[in-house]
Design a protein around this motif. Sequence first.
Motif, short mmCIF file in Angstrom:
data_model
loop_
_atom_site.label_atom_id
_atom_site.label_comp_id
_atom_site.label_asym_id
_atom_site.label_seq_id
_atom_site.Cartn_x
_atom_site.Cartn_y
_atom_site.Cartn_z
N THR A 58 -18.14 -7.46 1.72
CA THR A 58 -17.32 -8.64 1.98
C THR A 58 -17.61 -9.67 0.89
OG1 THR A 58 -19.02 -9.49 3.47
CG2 THR A 58 -17.17 -8.33 4.49
N GLN A 87 -10.40 -4.61 -1.39
CA GLN A 87 -11.24 -5.80 -1.34
C GLN A 87 -11.43 -6.18 0.13
OE1 GLN A 87 -10.15 -9.15 -3.81
NE2 GLN A 87 -12.31 -9.35 -4.21
N ILE A 89 -12.57 -9.18 2.80
CA ILE A 89 -12.70 -10.63 2.95
C ILE A 89 -13.26 -10.91 4.34
CG2 ILE A 89 -11.50 -12.84 2.91
CD1 ILE A 89 -11.35 -11.31 0.23
N LYS A 91 -13.71 -13.05 7.47
CA LYS A 91 -12.95 -14.10 8.15
C LYS A 91 -13.69 -14.40 9.45
CE LYS A 91 -8.92 -13.76 5.74
NZ LYS A 91 -7.69 -14.46 5.63
N GLU A 96 -11.17 -8.63 6.90
CA GLU A 96 -9.83 -8.31 6.44
C GLU A 96 -9.93 -7.30 5.30
OE1 GLU A 96 -6.36 -11.22 5.83
OE2 GLU A 96 -7.17 -10.87 3.80
N GLN A 98 -8.07 -5.68 2.35
CA GLN A 98 -6.93 -5.83 1.45
C GLN A 98 -6.84 -4.57 0.61
OE1 GLN A 98 -7.50 -9.51 -0.69
NE2 GLN A 98 -7.06 -10.73 1.12
N THR A 99 -5.70 -3.91 0.68
CA THR A 99 -5.53 -2.60 0.06
C THR A 99 -4.24 -2.54 -0.74
OG1 THR A 99 -6.66 -1.53 1.91
CG2 THR A 99 -5.32 -0.12 0.53
N VAL A 100 -4.32 -1.91 -1.91
CA VAL A 100 -3.13 -1.54 -2.67
C VAL A 100 -3.24 -0.05 -2.93
CG1 VAL A 100 -1.83 -1.81 -4.82
CG2 VAL A 100 -2.95 -3.79 -3.79
N GLN A 124 1.06 -2.39 -0.30
CA GLN A 124 0.08 -3.46 -0.39
C GLN A 124 -0.03 -4.11 0.98
OE1 GLN A 124 0.69 -6.12 -3.65
NE2 GLN A 124 -0.84 -7.56 -2.94
N THR A 125 -1.26 -4.12 1.53
CA THR A 125 -1.46 -4.67 2.87
C THR A 125 -2.72 -5.52 2.95
OG1 THR A 125 -2.81 -2.84 3.70
CG2 THR A 125 -0.45 -2.60 3.94
N ALA A 126 -2.76 -6.38 3.94
CA ALA A 126 -3.96 -7.13 4.31
C ALA A 126 -4.05 -7.01 5.83
CB ALA A 126 -3.86 -8.58 3.88
N THR A 127 -5.10 -6.33 6.31
CA THR A 127 -5.20 -5.99 7.72
C THR A 127 -6.57 -6.37 8.26
OG1 THR A 127 -3.80 -4.06 7.29
CG2 THR A 127 -5.00 -4.08 9.36
#
Length: 159
Positions: A58, A87, A89, A91, A96, A98-100, A124-127
């Motif tokens: 993280t 990546q 993150i 929170k 979270e 973050q994937t591409v 591309q998502t942020a989950t």
Amino acid sequence: PSPPQQRPRATHTPPVRVTNLVPSSTMPPVAYKIVYTLSQMEGRRTVSTRKFEVSAETGGPLSHIRVGRRVMLNGSSQQVGTLIDVQLIAKPEGVELQTVVEQSDLAPQTAGHAASEIRESRLQTATLMPEGQSITLGGIDDLASTRHYQIAAVLTRQP
């Protein structure tokens, strides 16, 4: 005559202090293993499944998975295959992810001509990820067929 009206007094309300939230920049880094599953689907039937694994922290730098080959195209070297950038993150409500994900290949050659373009699909998502559960991040089409890829990830804390 009626008595003069008194103005209401202004009251000062001290700001509410939230003490249980820690900004992500001050949270200590936590290491995780992320396992991605790319399932190639034809309709509802799974044709093939590939797994990719990467470690990340993280607040740490971007992590990369690169599987494929480099090809010369129009005088420059290009990567084709599966590319995953990750990546994490921190929170207050969790981690979270973050994937591409990019899938690319060379367009088919035409009679007498070499391939001159790369076909690419990108997700591309942020989950917000629960730990230890497989979460479907999304899907992308296989541009060379009528198939598509379903992309899932599992996040596991490392000791």
